[in-house]
Design an enzyme around this catalytic site. Structure first.
Site, PDB file in Angstrom:
ATOM      1  N   CYS A  37     -29.966 -31.490 -55.032  1.00  0.00           N
ATOM      2  CA  CYS A  37     -29.630 -30.198 -54.431  1.00  0.00           C
ATOM      3  C   CYS A  37     -28.445 -30.259 -53.462  1.00  0.00           C
ATOM      4  O   CYS A  37     -28.005 -29.223 -52.982  1.00  0.00           O
ATOM      5  CB  CYS A  37     -30.841 -29.652 -53.681  1.00  0.00           C
ATOM      6  SG  CYS A  37     -31.295 -30.635 -52.235  1.00  0.00           S
ATOM      7  N   GLN A  38     -27.929 -31.440 -53.167  1.00  0.00           N
ATOM      8  CA  GLN A  38     -26.938 -31.571 -52.096  1.00  0.00           C
ATOM      9  C   GLN A  38     -25.761 -30.604 -52.236  1.00  0.00           C
ATOM     10  O   GLN A  38     -25.243 -30.113 -51.248  1.00  0.00           O
ATOM     11  CB  GLN A  38     -26.379 -33.002 -52.034  1.00  0.00           C
ATOM     12  CG  GLN A  38     -27.359 -34.028 -51.581  1.00  0.00           C
ATOM     13  CD  GLN A  38     -28.081 -34.689 -52.745  1.00  0.00           C
ATOM     14  OE1 GLN A  38     -28.356 -34.086 -53.761  1.00  0.00           O
ATOM     15  NE2 GLN A  38     -28.401 -35.960 -52.572  1.00  0.00           N
TER      16      GLN A  38
END
Length: 166
Positions: A37-38
């Site tokens: 998800c970064q």
């Protein structure tokens, strides 16, 4: 892979998702995945869902879904999936007609849903905050549930890998 092997030694460990040959993998009924998800997180770099980003691992998850054709897919990611951009051939706006605007109109969630549709899956999604279930913070998550799309007659699409209609 090391953690999976250590904590769950009896679970099949397929190794690096970017190198897995999905045609050789045993069929599954349910596929669950949470991809990095970064690049779509408000706490991250906001690089979006595109090749070359950590969140771009989604392309390999989509490849697994298309090859394995499970009866059910459950995906999870952060709320930024709703707002962060994704690579797309889609025009920025309906009146741009070829203008080279650097902003993509496609959002990450739209790209995930489009990839699922291209693989022959219908999907629904919901956003759930941790506070919705009693936690003292917001921490929003997006959950996507997908299944093989029905044909025009309402019958399930033929799943050749499993040899059954879904």
């Amino acid at each position: 892979c090391k953690i999976l092997a250590h904590r769950f030694p009896s679970v099949p460990n397929l190794g690096d998702i970017t190198e897995t040959e999905w045609a050789a993998v045993e069929p599954v009924d349910i596929l669950t995945a949470g991809f990095p998800c970064q690049d779509v997180s408000c706490a991250g770099a906001r690089a979006g869902l595109r090749e070359g980003t950590r969140t771009g691992v989604w392309a390999h998850v989509a490849r697994a879904i298309a090859a394995l054709r499970p009866s059910l897919v459950l995906l999870e990611n952060v709320g930024g999936l709703l707002s962060e951009s994704a690579d797309s051939d889609m025009e920025f706006c309906p009146w741009c007609m070829g203008d080279a605007d650097p902003e993509s109109a496609m959002r990450a969630l739209g790209a995930v849903l489009a990839d699922l549709a291209e693989a022959g899956f219908d999907a629904e999604w919901r956003s759930v905050r941790a506070s919705d279930v009693g936690a003292p913070h917001r921490r929003e998550r997006v959950f996507i549930l997908a299944w093989p799309a029905a044909d025009a007659t309402g019958a399930g699409v033929r799943d050749n890998r499993h040899g059954r209609a879904t």
